[in-house]
Scaffold this motif. Structure first.
Motif, PDB file in Angstrom:
ATOM      1  N   LYS A 170       0.846  -1.196   0.000  1.00 22.25           N
ATOM      2  CA  LYS A 170       0.000   0.000   0.000  1.00 22.25           C
ATOM      3  C   LYS A 170       0.887   1.253   0.000  1.00 22.25           C
ATOM      4  O   LYS A 170       2.021   1.217   0.495  1.00 22.25           O
ATOM      5  CB  LYS A 170      -0.848   0.017   1.282  1.00 22.25           C
ATOM      6  N   ASP A 171       0.318   2.349  -0.492  1.00 24.17           N
ATOM      7  CA  ASP A 171       1.078   3.612  -0.577  1.00 24.17           C
ATOM      8  C   ASP A 171       1.740   3.978   0.746  1.00 24.17           C
ATOM      9  O   ASP A 171       2.876   4.418   0.788  1.00 24.17           O
ATOM     10  CB  ASP A 171       0.144   4.767  -0.982  1.00 24.17           C
ATOM     11  N   ARG A 172       0.987   3.802   1.837  1.00 26.99           N
ATOM     12  CA  ARG A 172       1.479   4.197   3.157  1.00 26.99           C
ATOM     13  C   ARG A 172       2.804   3.509   3.476  1.00 26.99           C
ATOM     14  O   ARG A 172       3.686   4.082   4.106  1.00 26.99           O
ATOM     15  CB  ARG A 172       0.415   3.808   4.195  1.00 26.99           C
ATOM     16  N   VAL A 173       2.926   2.255   3.022  1.00 26.16           N
ATOM     17  CA  VAL A 173       4.150   1.494   3.269  1.00 26.16           C
ATOM     18  C   VAL A 173       5.221   1.906   2.261  1.00 26.16           C
ATOM     19  O   VAL A 173       6.381   2.145   2.620  1.00 26.16           O
ATOM     20  CB  VAL A 173       3.879  -0.020   3.173  1.00 26.16           C
ATOM     21  N   MET A 174       4.808   2.026   1.010  1.00 25.55           N
ATOM     22  CA  MET A 174       5.777   2.367  -0.038  1.00 25.55           C
ATOM     23  C   MET A 174       6.391   3.747   0.205  1.00 25.55           C
ATOM     24  O   MET A 174       7.536   4.005  -0.183  1.00 25.55           O
ATOM     25  CB  MET A 174       5.110   2.339  -1.425  1.00 25.55           C
ATOM     26  N   ASP A 175       5.630   4.618   0.855  1.00 29.12           N
ATOM     27  CA  ASP A 175       6.138   5.967   1.137  1.00 29.12           C
ATOM     28  C   ASP A 175       7.362   5.960   2.048  1.00 29.12           C
ATOM     29  O   ASP A 175       8.078   6.953   2.146  1.00 29.12           O
ATOM     30  CB  ASP A 175       5.028   6.841   1.761  1.00 29.12           C
ATOM     31  N   ALA A 176       7.581   4.821   2.729  1.00 30.63           N
ATOM     32  CA  ALA A 176       8.765   4.726   3.588  1.00 30.63           C
ATOM     33  C   ALA A 176      10.039   4.608   2.738  1.00 30.63           C
ATOM     34  O   ALA A 176      11.144   4.786   3.239  1.00 30.63           O
ATOM     35  CB  ALA A 176       8.637   3.520   4.519  1.00 30.63           C
ATOM     36  N   PHE A 177       9.854   4.283   1.463  1.00 24.46           N
ATOM     37  CA  PHE A 177      10.997   4.153   0.549  1.00 24.46           C
ATOM     38  C   PHE A 177      11.029   5.355  -0.394  1.00 24.46           C
ATOM     39  O   PHE A 177       9.986   5.801  -0.839  1.00 24.46           O
ATOM     40  CB  PHE A 177      10.840   2.906  -0.330  1.00 24.46           C
ATOM     41  N   GLU A 178      12.218   5.812  -0.683  1.00 28.94           N
ATOM     42  CA  GLU A 178      12.336   6.741  -1.801  1.00 28.94           C
ATOM     43  C   GLU A 178      13.466   6.248  -2.696  1.00 28.94           C
ATOM     44  O   GLU A 178      14.209   5.351  -2.289  1.00 28.94           O
ATOM     45  CB  GLU A 178      12.571   8.172  -1.310  1.00 28.94           C
ATOM     46  N   PRO A 179      13.569   6.757  -3.910  1.00 35.91           N
ATOM     47  CA  PRO A 179      14.607   6.236  -4.798  1.00 35.91           C
ATOM     48  C   PRO A 179      15.963   6.230  -4.091  1.00 35.91           C
ATOM     49  O   PRO A 179      16.373   7.232  -3.500  1.00 35.91           O
ATOM     50  CB  PRO A 179      14.590   7.211  -5.974  1.00 35.91           C
ATOM     51  N   GLY A 180      16.593   5.073  -4.083  1.00 33.85           N
ATOM     52  CA  GLY A 180      17.908   4.963  -3.454  1.00 33.85           C
ATOM     53  C   GLY A 180      17.876   4.347  -2.073  1.00 33.85           C
ATOM     54  O   GLY A 180      18.908   3.921  -1.557  1.00 33.85           O
ATOM     55  N   THR A 181      16.682   4.292  -1.440  1.00 34.90           N
ATOM     56  CA  THR A 181      16.604   3.703  -0.098  1.00 34.90           C
ATOM     57  C   THR A 181      17.030   2.243  -0.143  1.00 34.90           C
ATOM     58  O   THR A 181      17.687   1.735   0.757  1.00 34.90           O
ATOM     59  CB  THR A 181      15.148   3.754   0.440  1.00 34.90           C
ATOM     60  N   HIS A 182      16.595   1.574  -1.190  1.00 33.16           N
ATOM     61  CA  HIS A 182      16.848   0.138  -1.291  1.00 33.16           C
ATOM     62  C   HIS A 182      17.030  -0.183  -2.767  1.00 33.16           C
ATOM     63  O   HIS A 182      16.400   0.443  -3.619  1.00 33.16           O
ATOM     64  CB  HIS A 182      15.641  -0.611  -0.721  1.00 33.16           C
TER      65      HIS A 182
END
Ligand SMILES: Cc1ncc(COP(=O)(O)O)c(C=O)c1O
Length: 266
Positions: free
Chosen positions: A133-145
């Motif tokens: 879900k967006d709420r979880v994906m928002d914890a990542f940004e390009p380069g986080t992982h």
């Protein structure tokens, strides 16, 4: 969950509730607590304000084909929502139509926050995905992982083609239909042969539990050109291709009947 299987990378191995897979790969990642599957009281007793997620398979496949109860999943979703705990489903085996729905969670009228996919996702091309879900994906940004092969164009093309084929060719409904047909055939075999204790599963993810060791039976099937997989305990797992037809199921049932008659005479 106890008896779970989540894979061979170090964190998923750490999350796997079967000790035998972990031996030789220690130290495991810390922080996982294991509870019996389908036991809401045990789960309630294990969560605390430090719990970030609950992870489970809708069907414990490697563990012996145990299906999550509807009431359990419903309560689990309510509890995790109320306590702001993520519900993560491992749909690596149950996803992509196999159970007769596109994803296993659809049988329960719930939605997870995160799910993992692989196996049929690329029609054999090696690829896995985490969907959230967006709420979880928002914890990542390009380069986080990242990963060397993550999101590579060939794998992504295989996934897109697979999803289109599954949807355009009505594969999900076919899995439900053929799965029911195969399940019926297996139920008839269970009626006839007393050493079959149970037939369980959903769609085209089915298990047959026997009263004896399944090693020789798996070999008997292999000699007839049928590949079965021995799960935990005395259970064989049936995970036929999603495109299997009634004709092939009939051939399988005929072979099974022959082998079980022979077994009966032993
Ligand atoms: C339920 C489940 N999760 C995850 C995996 C992925 O495992 P691996 O890391 O070995 O590819 C598997 C593979 O069999 C599986 O059955």
């Amino acid at each position: 969950m106890e008896n779970s299987f989540h894979g061979r990378t170090i964190a998923t191995l750490s999350a796997t509730g079967q000790r035998k897979f972990q031996v030789g790969f220690e130290p495991m990642v810390e922080g996982f607590t294991f509870v019996p599957f389908n036991d809401m009281d045990a789960l309630e007793g294990a969560v605390s304000e430090r719990t970030c997620a609950v992870l489970l398979e809708p069907i414990q496949s490697e563990g012996g084909v145990f299906v999550a109860d509807k009431a359990y999943m419903t309560k689990l979703r309510e509890m995790t929502k109320a306590r702001d705990i993520l519900l993560m489903l491992d749909e690596v085996q149950t996803g992509m139509g196999r159970t007769g729905k596109l994803f296993g969670y659809e049988h329960y009228g719930i939605e997870p926050d995160v799910m993992s996919l692989a196996k049929a996702l690329g029609s054999g091309f090696p690829v896995g995905a985490i969907v959230a879900k967006d709420r979880v994906m928002d914890a990542f940004e390009p380069g986080t992982h990242a990963a060397t092969f993550g999101g590579n164009p060939l794998a992504s093309a295989a996934v897109a083609a697979t999803i289109n084929a599954i949807l355009d060719e009505g594969i999900v409904a076919k899995c439900a239909d053929i799965g029911a047909y195969l399940g019926k055939g297996l139920a008839a075999l269970k009626q006839k042969f007393p050493f079959i204790i149970d037939v369980r599963g959903m769609g085209l993810l089915l298990g047959i539990e026997f009263s004896m060791d399944v090693g020789p039976i798996v070999q008997d099937f292999l000699a007839e050109g049928v590949i079965l997989y021995a799960s935990k305990g005395n259970v064989v797992r049936l995970l036929p291709p999603l495109i299997i037809g009634k004709e092939e199921v009939d051939i399988f049932l005929e072979i099974a009947h022959k082998i079980f008659e022979r077994q009966n005479a032993r």
